[in-house]
Each structure stands twice: as structure tokens, then as C-alpha cells.
Motif scaffolding. Structure first.
Motif, PDB file in Angstrom:
ATOM      1  N   GLN A  61       0.541  -1.337   0.055  1.00 41.49           N
ATOM      2  CA  GLN A  61      -0.169   0.205   0.060  1.00 41.49           C
ATOM      3  C   GLN A  61       0.623   1.124  -0.232  1.00 41.49           C
ATOM      4  O   GLN A  61       1.971   0.959   0.748  1.00 41.49           O
ATOM      5  CB  GLN A  61      -0.883  -0.108   1.438  1.00 41.49           C
ATOM      6  N   ILE A  62       0.697   2.606  -0.291  1.00 39.71           N
ATOM      7  CA  ILE A  62       1.226   4.040  -0.353  1.00 39.71           C
ATOM      8  C   ILE A  62       0.604   4.746   0.553  1.00 39.71           C
ATOM      9  O   ILE A  62      -1.079   5.021   0.003  1.00 39.71           O
ATOM     10  CB  ILE A  62       1.652   4.259  -1.921  1.00 39.71           C
ATOM     11  N   ALA A  63       1.155   5.596   0.586  1.00 40.13           N
ATOM     12  CA  ALA A  63       0.746   6.596   1.732  1.00 40.13           C
ATOM     13  C   ALA A  63       1.742   7.450   1.757  1.00 40.13           C
ATOM     14  O   ALA A  63       2.301   7.021   1.513  1.00 40.13           O
ATOM     15  CB  ALA A  63       0.135   6.192   3.061  1.00 40.13           C
ATOM     16  N   ASN A  64       0.965   8.981   1.867  1.00 40.61           N
ATOM     17  CA  ASN A  64       1.743   9.954   1.742  1.00 40.61           C
ATOM     18  C   ASN A  64       1.382  10.982   3.446  1.00 40.61           C
ATOM     19  O   ASN A  64       0.418  11.246   3.668  1.00 40.61           O
ATOM     20  CB  ASN A  64       2.217  10.935   1.075  1.00 40.61           C
ATOM     21  N   VAL A  65       2.624  11.708   3.294  1.00 41.32           N
ATOM     22  CA  VAL A  65       2.520  12.273   4.890  1.00 41.32           C
ATOM     23  C   VAL A  65       3.424  13.622   5.425  1.00 41.32           C
ATOM     24  O   VAL A  65       4.537  13.655   4.091  1.00 41.32           O
ATOM     25  CB  VAL A  65       2.304  11.919   6.279  1.00 41.32           C
TER      26      VAL A  65
END
Lengths: 245, 245
Positions: A61-65
Motif C-alpha cells: 500500500q502507498i500513503a503520504n504524510v
């Protein structure tokens, strides 16, 4: 502020899905946000690429913050892995352009569905595959899969509630492979509606069981009626495998 | 009376081991005997080849059972799989000679130990492998493994209580392979004392972490003193893989 891309893997078995609910303890997003909030000393929100359903897994899974911290990529990754439960793992943390957005930048998503197609159960895969005793007709399933390719209004194949947003999605490919008792189905597309992958897989299984014929599928898609579609495949067999950015 | 050989696979995670205890609900043997007792309408006892410890898995365990029934092999297998929990699976039921005895007829047992040797956790293997963050020195581990080969009194490497029975066992081979983040250790031998495989693996891990040197092992074996051996490797990483009859 620095924008970080996170690559995450998780066993979704005990969660209500990716998306945060309430205090976050029942969602993967929530678990990660809670650790980041503790680390940063301020409320942190992350953006995930795919909102996986309850019980669905992610190989990737990919996420950004966005964070305002004096920690490097490796330190952030190590902090997360130290405090996250061991069914959620952060594989990579990378600095990215400030405009990088995990959801908007996703070009293609690959979902992998695992079916264990033997008479006996598979004790080690019972939470990561759907067990179907009766031999599936893979030739018929491959024939059926072709009818889903391309752009369609997938209203019939989703449980999405909104009636305002577009229900058109494009499926790039569906491959079905037999391998040592397993049937692996990979669905690639630009995006998927709520429950859409599991409803498509459910229909492919019905075809494999000869309950419906491949040539019935175009009419079901065109009907836009959900009652016509087969049951959803079990959540445990579904894995978000890859995201192309 | 017909003697049946059963090939069984199980996820040992929630059991106290193979061997029956009390009403049997906490052991794999007990679970199987309870289903057979129900099926046969009389008390049934089975003989297992290996008494796997609490939490240890079996890719392939062998057992035998004598039954006086008008059911064929397939019907017995299907009955068992219908009523056993889905973490225990009967792969095969075969009629065998009346003198076949799962424990006495076993010539060689193979145990497979899985180590996940990456910094981050592996969410899907957390119950089926031991997670070791620090990179293990596989060359040193292979060197150490050689010292265990052949026949030895393995008193130091077991927690067996009996002092009357022979503590001599023969190890045929130990192979160690690196593969995509995993280290797989296979131990083959004619039989193993209580906790012996996990104590040997524990020592190989200590060698891989450079806490002890390969050349110290012969003296530890000869000492027959348990205090000198390293800690036991976690149960979840251990799999009974194969039994040669």
C-alpha cells in the motif's frame, strides 16, 4: 514541511479496513496516524492510495504524510515499525515532492485474489485465501474475465453509496493462473469502486462453478442492477499487491 | 479391523502440541481422536509419528489408526475434514498393513525452521517464522551446523525429563538457505528429543549473531549440560515438513 511517501504492508485480518474510524484503533490508517501523532507531538493525517475493505490485506500500500521534523527517512521508518503492531509493517519511507499525493498520483492498482481450490483446507492459508472445494473451470473464467476489460459504468459491480460521482472505471487486465492447488486472479485498473474487485471475483467464481455463463456478463454490466451480480468473494483472499505511480 | 495411515497438516498456533491432554481440545491428536470417536461410536486412539511441541506447525505429519467401519478411505477423510477445525487438515487416508506403526516405522524426519531476517516485520509470516532484525552470518551458521551431524548424546540439547532412555540421536543433515529475506534451516534425523530441534536452531542463531563460535559446539555437546546451550528458537518458526517411512 517535508512530504514523505510510505510503502506499507499489512495483514488486514483484524481491522475494519484502511480508512480511519473513531479513535483509529480498528483501522490501519488510524494505527499509523496514532503512532505518527505521538512521534510528531501534533495531530498527523496521512493520505492512503487505496481504501482497502475490512479484512483485506496489502502486500504493498502507498500513503503520504507531511511532517515538520528533524528525523531522516530511516529514523521515521524505524520509529513506526517499533510502535506499530506486528501485523502492519512500513517497508520504506522516502522524501518526495511536496505535490506528491498518494491517491491522485496512482496510475494503476493491482489486486491479487487467492483461491485455494482443493477438497481439503489449507491450514496456513485459511486467512489469506478463499477455500473453494469444487474444481473451478478456469477456461470459462478466463473467457468471462474478458468482458470486464476496458471502461464501463460499474454500478452493478459495486456497493458504492454515492450517486453523484462517476461509476466509470477502466480495467486494464485480468489474469487467472493455476498453481499448485491455488488459483491466482490479478485485476489491474485505474481504480475501483467500493467492493468492486470482490464483486467481480465473486462473479468469476460463479462462472467457474458453472452457475452463470461468461456471455451473460455484458448484459449484467449494462443493467447497472446490483441484484443481478453474484455474491462478493471473501475479504481474506484479497491482497492489494502493487500501485503504479 | 483395518489399519489406516493418515497424512495431516496443521497450523499449531492455538494448540498445546500434538499430544493429547485431558479432553483433547487443546491438542491436535485430541481434536482428531474426538472426531474419529464420534464417527466410530467408540473410543478411538491414534498414533502420531512426531509429538510436535505447543505452537509448532506440520506441513506433513503421519499418524495411524485402527478402525472397524464400513467406510472407505475417501469417506473417512471427508468426514474428518468436515468436522475438524480449519487449522487441521487431513490430506490423505490410506489403508496400510496391520503392522504399520506411525512412530516405529519412521526412518527419517525433516524439520524446517523459517527465520525472517529483515529489519521490518513480515505481517503475513509473523506466526510462521521467527523475526530476527540483525543480519545473520550464514557462513558461520553453516560451519556450526556441521558439528551437530552424526550420532551424539544430545542431553545438552534437549529438555527431555527421562534419564533412563537413550539420549543418543543421529542427525543426517542440516541445510541452511537464504531466500528473499528468509533463512530456511532444514534438519533431518532419525528422531529428536523433546525441544531438541529448537535448541539446535537457537544455537545456530546465536552463532549467526556472533555470540558464540562454531568451534565451541563440540564441547557443549560433550558437556551434556543444558545451561551451556543457547535459548530455544520460537515455536512458531518450526514446521514438521516430511516423514520418511
Amino acid at each position: 514541511m517535508t512530504n514523505y511517501k510510505m510503502t506499507i504492508s499489512y495483514d488486514g485480518g483484524r481491522y475494519k479496513g484502511w480508512q480511519r474510524l473513531g479513535n483509529g484503533d480498528s483501522s490501519i490508517q488510524g494505527k499509523i496516524e496514532n503512532v505518527l501523532t505521538e512521534m510528531a507531538g501534533e495531530e498527523i493525517q496521512i493520505i492512503g492510495c487505496s481504501r482497502t475493505d475490512a479484512g483485506v490485506h496489502a502486500i504493498e500500500q502507498i500513503a503520504n504524510v507531511k511532517l515538520n521534523l528533524k528525523m531522516n527517512e530511516l529514523e521515521i521508518k524505524d520509529y513506526l515499525n517499533k510502535y506499530l503492531p506486528n501485523d502492519i509493517s512500513v517497508l520504506k519511507v522516502e522524501e518526495v515532492h511536496e505535490r506528491f499525493h498518494a491517491r491522485y498520483n496512482a496510475k494503476e492498482k493491482t489486486y491479487l485474489y487467492k483461491i485455494w481450490n482443493e477438497k481439503h483446507t489449507n491450514p496456513f492459508m485459511r486467512k489469506y485465501s478463499m477455500h473453494i472445494e469444487e474444481k473451478l473451470d478456469v477456461t470459462k473464467m478466463k473467457e468471462a474475465a474478458k468482458h470486464f476489460l476496458g471502461s464501463h459504468d460499474f454500478t452493478a459491480y459495486s456497493n458504492a453509496k454515492s450517486k453523484k460521482k462517476s461509476m466509470v472505471r477502466e480495467i486494464h487486465s485480468i489474469t487467472i493462473e493455476k498453481e499448485d492447488g491455488y488459483i491466482h486472479i490479478r485485476v489491474k485498473g485505474d481504480g475501483f469502486l467500493y467492493n468492486m474487485v470482490r464483486k467481480i471475483i465473486g462473479t468469476l467464481i460463479e462462472v467457474g462453478l458453472k452457475k452463470i455463463q461468461p456471455q451473460q456478463i455484458p448484459a449484467i454490466i449494462q443493467s447497472k442492477e446490483r441484484v443481478q451480480t453474484g455474491p462478493m468473494a471473501e475479504a481474506g483472499g484479497l491482497h492489494l499487491e502493487k500501485i503504479k505511480l
